[in-house]
Design an enzyme around this catalytic site. Structure first.
Site, PDB file in Angstrom:
ATOM      1  CD  GLU A 277      25.221  12.269  -6.865  1.00  0.00           C
ATOM      2  OE1 GLU A 277      25.467  10.688  -6.954  1.00  0.00           O
ATOM      3  OE2 GLU A 277      25.641  12.429  -5.978  1.00  0.00           O
ATOM      4  CG  ASP A 352      24.978  11.112  -0.220  1.00  0.00           C
ATOM      5  OD1 ASP A 352      24.275  10.339   0.505  1.00  0.00           O
ATOM      6  OD2 ASP A 352      26.417  11.803  -0.318  1.00  0.00           O
ATOM      7  CD  GLU A 380      28.990   7.709  -0.194  1.00  0.00           C
ATOM      8  OE1 GLU A 380      28.338   6.658  -0.359  1.00  0.00           O
ATOM      9  OE2 GLU A 380      30.215   8.136  -0.737  1.00  0.00           O
TER      10      GLU A 380
HETATM   11  C1  BDP Z   1      26.343   8.763  -2.949  1.00  0.00           C
HETATM   12  C2  BDP Z   1      27.485   7.948  -3.632  1.00  0.00           C
HETATM   13  C3  BDP Z   1      27.377   7.857  -5.066  1.00  0.00           C
HETATM   14  C4  BDP Z   1      26.222   7.448  -5.665  1.00  0.00           C
HETATM   15  C5  BDP Z   1      25.524   8.619  -4.387  1.00  0.00           C
HETATM   16  C6  BDP Z   1      23.645   7.729  -5.419  1.00  0.00           C
HETATM   17  O1  BDP Z   1      28.532   8.627  -3.938  1.00  0.00           O
HETATM   18  O2  BDP Z   1      28.651   7.104  -5.253  1.00  0.00           O
HETATM   19  O3  BDP Z   1      25.558   7.208  -6.374  1.00  0.00           O
HETATM   20  O4  BDP Z   1      24.712   8.543  -3.428  1.00  0.00           O
HETATM   21  O5  BDP Z   1      23.255   7.924  -3.852  1.00  0.00           O
HETATM   22  O6  BDP Z   1      26.424   9.084  -1.300  1.00  0.00           O
HETATM   23  O7  BDP Z   1      23.036   7.666  -5.594  1.00  0.00           O
END
Ligand code: BDP
Length: 651
Positions: A277, A352, A380
């Site tokens: 990401e 996720d 989340e």
């Molecule tokens: C996702 C989140 C994000 C996190 C990412 C992570 O939306 O904000 O940075 O995972 O775990 O669930 O790195």
């Protein structure tokens, strides 16, 4: 004139003291599940040295234990590690932290009324039981829903030479409550900052402040860890590259480790999100994850530190592959290449933190590298701090597939912020509590944990209160799955903030793996993602019997149906209904479950929470928010899917 002034000041003072007395009586949730009533009746015997941890144990028992006497003894030869042996009048351990854990257990058993015939030995299931805070240095929290960060960096004052000068009293007290609460449930580590880490975290200024926090946590058995930005030396201007094979880069990390350990001798180590990401990583220099992790591991090794390397990686080397397969594809072939102080950290599911996912097959595919399971406490994708969703059943579900014996640690993405009650929703505290209890012992039942939390937190043992409220908690995760994404649906959240529904979500400028339409694949034939052997073959990453079980439409458990299969709208479910009817039924059921919680809470619980009226009121009003949101999920999703199914929406 002066006389009036004095009189009015006296009057104002009287008013504020009165108000304070009143405020003290009404809990705002800030003391969590910790004991609230002080007895001062217990004599603690057997303390021979002035160990800070033992002093805390003594203090807790003296104040809060109703028994007359408790003797404590440390016997290293018993090899209990952090564990302990307990009766209602003795704690034996091999270490002082074992004594402290024993003391907290004794208090818990006292509160839950389980002291009679007490004789037991406890040892934690895994060594690393760590909270992961996703806190940024500016005080914001990634996916935080309970206010700002509790690490008030500005309130830790350093002098000109960088030495510690002062910490605000408020902050110190709050940090102590945090540490006590964690120790009371066996949590022994905290990663202080976001996995999307700022390079600034590695500056000497912040490290000096981290030391202050580490010193406060140490007597409670909590080690401090930090997330690092892989490109830190370059971003801070010390090197021209962050290539892990570059000598200058290696040297920088070695010196950094030395600097950290000089002031924090028990520093735990680094947590790393690399090439994921948008974060930098070894891949930027065509190096492998193992190259990157090993470079850091070598820097930490002389001091006993570890690297927790996250497997949450997609879209880099395996673009185009089904996202849920990418972690295994990436890491399977690097297994065996990591140093022995590297631990691979993976989320419980392969996608996720969805309300329901099958377990992540990476736990079966990695054999030579120790692993940590990462759970998410902050909700989340489960209504954030607005929905009452008790997560223990979800985590227990995971442990049915991944045995804790296989794990080196369990990490939980924290839901803690600076709200008075720490977690936003009063019931979200239960998830913090449950995380700690399960990390210590994953075989405790969700029921037991809910019961413990409820009666310690709200100081009420009346079964007319506890039974129905526990029932609410225990069913709440399934309710959430039903009103959000039943039958294996996943990731149909509103873009970015992940709270509400957006089943039609698609944005051409973003990777497909962020778009809801990619995940539900609804069309006129049916709905669901075909991950069977004639689809993306994600099932192929599972061992038997799961591989065949999930691969076959007829045997695939219905809770994972649309995760693994694209299923016709008129497919016959086990209930005899068609898939479409079942989908409608599940959404409706989710909504009516929340309706029941709301009504019950409103009419039947207040009288038991007289000393916790703030928490009662908050829960009462949030249940209305949850209901409205559950209805929105149902209505938006069913109306959208109906445009494909062309069938009537059953009420
Ligand atoms: C996702 C989140 C994000 C996190 C990412 C992570 O939306 O904000 O940075 O995972 O775990 O669930 O790195």
């Amino acid at each position: 004139m002066k006389k009036y002034l004095i009189l009015s000041l006296a009057f104002a003072f009287a008013l504020t003291t009165k108000a304070q007395i009143f405020l003290q009586k009404t809990s705002d949730g800030s003391m969590l599940w910790l004991n609230k009533q002080c007895y001062n009746t217990c004599l603690v015997k057997g303390m021979t040295d002035k160990d800070a941890t033992l002093s805390i144990a003594k203090d807790e028992l003296t104040k809060y234990y109703k028994g007359k006497e408790v003797s404590i003894r440390i016997d290293p030869l018993l090899n209990l590690g952090e564990g302990y042996m307990l009766t209602d009048s003795s704690i034996i351990a091999s270490s002082s932290i074992g004594i402290l854990y024993g003391a907290y257990d004794l208090l818990r058993l006292q509160e839950t009324g389980n002291l009679s015939h007490l004789s037991k030995t406890e040892k934690p299931a895994v060594n690393l039981r760590i909270l992961n805070h996703w806190d940024n240095l500016d005080g914001s929290i990634e996916r935080g829903y309970a206010g700002k960060s509790i690490w008030k960096w500005d309130e830790i004052i350093l002098d000109k030479t960088g030495e510690f000068k002062n910490i605000s009293k408020d902050l110190r007290n709050r940090l102590i409550t945090y540490a006590r609460s964690n120790a009371s449930i066996g949590i022994n580590g905290a990663v202080l900052n976001n996995v999307n880490a700022s390079p600034q975290m590695m500056t000497s200024e912040y490290l000096h402040k981290v030391k202050v926090i580490a010193d406060i946590f140490r007597p409670y058995g909590i080690r401090v860890y930090l997330s690092i930005n892989f490109a830190s030396p370059m971003a801070l201007g010390y090197t021209k590259t962050a290539d892990p094979l570059d000598m200058k880069v290696q040297l920088w990390w070695k010196k950094k480790a030395k600097e950290i350990y000089a002031s924090i001798p028990d520093f735990g180590g680094f947590l790393v999100k690399a090439n994921s990401e948008g974060q930098p990583g070894p891949g930027d220099y065509h190096r492998s994850h193992a190259d990157g992790a090993n470079m850091l591991a070598d820097a930490l090794k002389p001091f006993g530190g570890i690297v927790m390397w996250r497997s949450f990686v997609y879209g880099a080397n395996h673009k185009g592959e089904d996202r849920v397969k990418q972690a295994v594809s990436e890491f399977k072939y690097q297994d065996g290449k990591f140093r022995d102080n590297v631990i691979l950290q993976s989320k419980n599911g392969p996608l996720d933190f969805q309300p329901r996912e099958p377990y992540a097959p990476i736990f079966d595919n990695i054999h030579q590298t120790p692993q940590i399971a990462e759970l998410q406490i902050t909700q989340e994708y489960l209504g954030q701090s607005k929905h009452l969703v008790y997560l223990a059943p979800m985590w227990k579900e995971f442990f049915r597939f991944v045995s804790p014996d296989k794990l080196k640690g369990i990490a939980g993405v924290s839901n803690i912020g600076d709200n008075a009650n720490w977690c936003g929703h009063p019931f979200s505290q239960a998830n913090w509590y449950a995380f700690g209890r399960l990390a210590w012992n994953p075989s405790i039942s969700s029921e037991e944990i809910a019961h413990e939390w409820l009666i310690q937190t709200y100081e009420c043992k009346d079964e007319r209160f506890t039974k129905p409220v526990e029932m609410m908690m225990l069913t709440s995760r399934e309710a959430c799955v039903n009103y959000m994404m039943p039958l294996g649906l996943h990731h149909i959240f509103k873009f970015d903030h992940h709270y509400g529904p957006e089943p039609d979500g698609f944005k051409a400028e973003y990777p497909l793996e962020w778009c809801p339409v990619y995940y539900h694949q609804a069309d006129s034939n049916g709905i669901g993602f075909n991950r069977s052997s004639d689809g993306t073959d994600a099932v192929g990453q599972y061992p038997e019997p799961y591989r065949s079980l999930y691969d076959n439409l007829a045997t695939c458990p219905e809770e994972y149906l649309l995760w693994f299969h694209h299923v016709p709208w008129n497919y016959r479910m086990k209930s005899g209904s068609t898939l479409w009817e079942e989908l409608c039924m599940r959404y409706n059921m989710g909504v009516s479950m929340v309706e029941t919680y709301r009504d019950y809470w409103h009419t039947s619980t207040k009288e038991y929470m007289k000393d916790h009226i703030t928490e009662w009121e908050m829960t009462d009003s949030l249940l209305n928010v949850q209901l409205a949101s559950a209805k929105e999920w149902r209505d938006v999703c069913l109306k959208y899917f109906q445009t494909f199914s062309k069938m009537n929406i059953d009420e």
